[in-house]
Scaffold this active site. Structure first.
Site, PDB file in Angstrom:
ATOM      1  N   ASP A  15      -9.642 -84.190  -9.583  1.00 34.36           N
ATOM      2  CA  ASP A  15     -10.678 -85.204  -9.347  1.00 34.36           C
ATOM      3  C   ASP A  15     -10.014 -86.571  -9.250  1.00 34.36           C
ATOM      4  O   ASP A  15      -9.156 -86.924 -10.048  1.00 34.36           O
ATOM      5  CB  ASP A  15     -11.696 -85.182 -10.503  1.00 34.36           C
ATOM      6  CG  ASP A  15     -12.938 -85.986 -10.174  1.00 34.36           C
ATOM      7  OD1 ASP A  15     -14.010 -85.361 -10.061  1.00 34.36           O
ATOM      8  OD2 ASP A  15     -12.836 -87.222 -10.031  1.00 34.36           O
ATOM      9  N   ILE A  16     -10.492 -87.340  -8.300  1.00 38.60           N
ATOM     10  CA  ILE A  16      -9.844 -88.635  -8.051  1.00 38.60           C
ATOM     11  C   ILE A  16     -10.223 -89.680  -9.115  1.00 38.60           C
ATOM     12  O   ILE A  16      -9.464 -90.632  -9.348  1.00 38.60           O
ATOM     13  CB  ILE A  16     -10.178 -89.138  -6.621  1.00 38.60           C
ATOM     14  CG1 ILE A  16      -9.169 -90.146  -6.121  1.00 38.60           C
ATOM     15  CG2 ILE A  16     -11.574 -89.688  -6.530  1.00 38.60           C
ATOM     16  CD1 ILE A  16      -7.922 -89.565  -5.591  1.00 38.60           C
TER      17      ILE A  16
ATOM     18  N   ASN B 153     -23.137 -80.591 -11.158  1.00 41.22           N
ATOM     19  CA  ASN B 153     -24.344 -81.394 -11.007  1.00 41.22           C
ATOM     20  C   ASN B 153     -25.081 -80.922  -9.758  1.00 41.22           C
ATOM     21  O   ASN B 153     -24.459 -80.707  -8.712  1.00 41.22           O
ATOM     22  CB  ASN B 153     -23.992 -82.877 -10.896  1.00 41.22           C
ATOM     23  CG  ASN B 153     -23.413 -83.415 -12.193  1.00 41.22           C
ATOM     24  OD1 ASN B 153     -23.905 -83.113 -13.274  1.00 41.22           O
ATOM     25  ND2 ASN B 153     -22.355 -84.209 -12.091  1.00 41.22           N
TER      26      ASN B 153
ATOM     27  N   GLN C 280     -25.221 -85.747  -8.889  1.00 41.05           N
ATOM     28  CA  GLN C 280     -24.345 -85.189  -7.846  1.00 41.05           C
ATOM     29  C   GLN C 280     -24.113 -86.251  -6.783  1.00 41.05           C
ATOM     30  O   GLN C 280     -25.060 -86.696  -6.131  1.00 41.05           O
ATOM     31  CB  GLN C 280     -24.980 -83.941  -7.214  1.00 41.05           C
ATOM     32  CG  GLN C 280     -24.052 -83.291  -6.187  1.00 41.05           C
ATOM     33  CD  GLN C 280     -24.607 -82.003  -5.591  1.00 41.05           C
ATOM     34  OE1 GLN C 280     -25.748 -81.616  -5.840  1.00 41.05           O
ATOM     35  NE2 GLN C 280     -23.785 -81.341  -4.791  1.00 41.05           N
TER      36      GLN C 280
ATOM     37  N   HIS D 152     -19.470 -78.085  -6.251  1.00 39.58           N
ATOM     38  CA  HIS D 152     -18.175 -78.164  -6.943  1.00 39.58           C
ATOM     39  C   HIS D 152     -18.390 -78.003  -8.433  1.00 39.58           C
ATOM     40  O   HIS D 152     -19.403 -78.444  -8.982  1.00 39.58           O
ATOM     41  CB  HIS D 152     -17.458 -79.488  -6.642  1.00 39.58           C
ATOM     42  CG  HIS D 152     -18.282 -80.703  -6.880  1.00 39.58           C
ATOM     43  ND1 HIS D 152     -19.255 -81.131  -5.994  1.00 39.58           N
ATOM     44  CD2 HIS D 152     -18.292 -81.601  -7.901  1.00 39.58           C
ATOM     45  CE1 HIS D 152     -19.817 -82.231  -6.462  1.00 39.58           C
ATOM     46  NE2 HIS D 152     -19.254 -82.543  -7.626  1.00 39.58           N
ATOM     47  N   PHE D 153     -17.414 -77.366  -9.055  1.00 37.28           N
ATOM     48  CA  PHE D 153     -17.419 -77.226 -10.506  1.00 37.28           C
ATOM     49  C   PHE D 153     -16.367 -78.145 -11.082  1.00 37.28           C
ATOM     50  O   PHE D 153     -15.219 -78.145 -10.642  1.00 37.28           O
ATOM     51  CB  PHE D 153     -17.137 -75.773 -10.912  1.00 37.28           C
ATOM     52  CG  PHE D 153     -18.296 -74.869 -10.613  1.00 37.28           C
ATOM     53  CD1 PHE D 153     -19.330 -74.728 -11.525  1.00 37.28           C
ATOM     54  CD2 PHE D 153     -18.373 -74.209  -9.400  1.00 37.28           C
ATOM     55  CE1 PHE D 153     -20.424 -73.929 -11.233  1.00 37.28           C
ATOM     56  CE2 PHE D 153     -19.466 -73.403  -9.100  1.00 37.28           C
ATOM     57  CZ  PHE D 153     -20.492 -73.260 -10.019  1.00 37.28           C
ATOM     58  N   HIS D 154     -16.798 -78.924 -12.062  1.00 33.13           N
ATOM     59  CA  HIS D 154     -15.872 -79.781 -12.791  1.00 33.13           C
ATOM     60  C   HIS D 154     -15.249 -78.954 -13.916  1.00 33.13           C
ATOM     61  O   HIS D 154     -15.959 -78.255 -14.642  1.00 33.13           O
ATOM     62  CB  HIS D 154     -16.610 -80.946 -13.445  1.00 33.13           C
ATOM     63  CG  HIS D 154     -17.254 -81.899 -12.483  1.00 33.13           C
ATOM     64  ND1 HIS D 154     -16.697 -83.110 -12.146  1.00 33.13           N
ATOM     65  CD2 HIS D 154     -18.420 -81.836 -11.794  1.00 33.13           C
ATOM     66  CE1 HIS D 154     -17.501 -83.750 -11.304  1.00 33.13           C
ATOM     67  NE2 HIS D 154     -18.552 -82.990 -11.077  1.00 33.13           N
TER      68      HIS D 154
HETATM   69  P1  5GP Z   1     -20.368 -85.269  -8.775  1.00 26.40           P
HETATM   70  O1  5GP Z   1     -20.681 -86.681  -9.161  1.00 26.40           O
HETATM   71  O2  5GP Z   1     -20.876 -84.967  -7.375  1.00 26.40           O
HETATM   72  O3  5GP Z   1     -20.753 -84.232  -9.763  1.00 26.40           O
HETATM   73  O4  5GP Z   1     -18.798 -85.190  -8.721  1.00 26.40           O
HETATM   74  C1  5GP Z   1     -18.058 -85.645  -7.637  1.00 26.40           C
HETATM   75  C2  5GP Z   1     -16.667 -85.848  -8.122  1.00 26.40           C
HETATM   76  O5  5GP Z   1     -15.838 -85.956  -6.995  1.00 26.40           O
HETATM   77  C3  5GP Z   1     -16.490 -87.096  -8.960  1.00 26.40           C
HETATM   78  O6  5GP Z   1     -15.956 -86.746 -10.233  1.00 26.40           O
HETATM   79  C4  5GP Z   1     -15.530 -87.935  -8.143  1.00 26.40           C
HETATM   80  O7  5GP Z   1     -14.607 -88.601  -8.951  1.00 26.40           O
HETATM   81  C5  5GP Z   1     -14.873 -86.921  -7.248  1.00 26.40           C
HETATM   82  N1  5GP Z   1     -14.480 -87.418  -5.939  1.00 26.40           N
HETATM   83  C6  5GP Z   1     -15.208 -88.191  -5.096  1.00 26.40           C
HETATM   84  N2  5GP Z   1     -14.523 -88.424  -3.974  1.00 26.40           N
HETATM   85  C7  5GP Z   1     -13.339 -87.782  -4.113  1.00 26.40           C
HETATM   86  C8  5GP Z   1     -12.211 -87.656  -3.276  1.00 26.40           C
HETATM   87  O8  5GP Z   1     -12.156 -88.180  -2.164  1.00 26.40           O
HETATM   88  N3  5GP Z   1     -11.177 -86.912  -3.754  1.00 26.40           N
HETATM   89  C9  5GP Z   1     -11.208 -86.319  -4.976  1.00 26.40           C
HETATM   90  N4  5GP Z   1     -10.133 -85.617  -5.334  1.00 26.40           N
HETATM   91  N5  5GP Z   1     -12.260 -86.418  -5.787  1.00 26.40           N
HETATM   92  C10 5GP Z   1     -13.312 -87.145  -5.362  1.00 26.40           C
END
Ligand code: 5GP
Length: 141
Positions: free
Chosen positions: A34-35, A90, A97, A103-105
């Site tokens: 995760d970035i 999420n 989300q 995606h799974f964290h």
């Molecule tokens: P969400 O908020 O949808 O549950 O999680 C999305 C996740 O994707 C976040 O933790 C965010 O940091 C990560 N993320 C968003 N854009 C990028 C990206 O371009 N590259 C990577 N590796 N992670 C990303």
């Protein structure tokens, strides 16, 4: 395999149009760092076949994705020296989300960390719990 919309960030990562720090790759799933990590080692696992969220995903695709999550968890935990791991997905903007690709964290957890997904609400009361339990059970087939 279902293709993600052209402008979808994780679709771009899968097609290598955007870079990512790969953790694992196989025919059905892909894992990368995760970035904006909640903690060091925060990893994301996605199915190669596109679904916007877990509700859109077939049982088979989900099983493949979860097999990867399960496989990575001990490795992430050991590598980070973490006592625990939080796995979550999420579903929907309201749930936080931000990327419309399932995606799974995998989030390594340490006793002292500040990872916080939500502020706890008031304690669940028994009468409410029973009513909610019944309502959910009524929806199960
Ligand atoms: P969400 O908020 O949808 O549950 O999680 C999305 C996740 O994707 C976040 O933790 C965010 O940091 C990560 N993320 C968003 N854009 C990028 C990206 O371009 N590259 C990577 N590796 N992670 C990303």
């Amino acid at each position: 395999m279902k293709e993600a919309p052209a402008d979808n960030i994780f679709g771009k990562i899968l097609r290598r149009e955007l870079p990512s720090w790969e953790i694992h790759s196989d025919e059905l799933s892909y894992a990368f760092l995760d970035i904006f990590p909640q903690s060091e080692g925060h990893t994301l696992v996605i199915p190669r076949s596109y679904s916007e969220n877990i509700l859109e995903c077939s049982t088979e695709e989900l099983a493949a994705c979860m097999a990867t999550v399960r496989r990575l968890m001990p490795a992430v935990r050991r590598a980070m020296g973490a006592g625990g791991i939080t796995v979550l997905t999420n579903t929907g903007i309201e749930a936080g989300q931000s990327v419309p690709y399932l995606h799974f964290h995998i989030i390594p957890r340490h006793g002292s960390d500040k990872v916080s997904l939500y502020t706890p609400g008031a304690m669940l009361q028994e009468e409410d719990a029973r009513r909610i339990q019944q309502a959910i059970r009524a929806e199960l087939h």
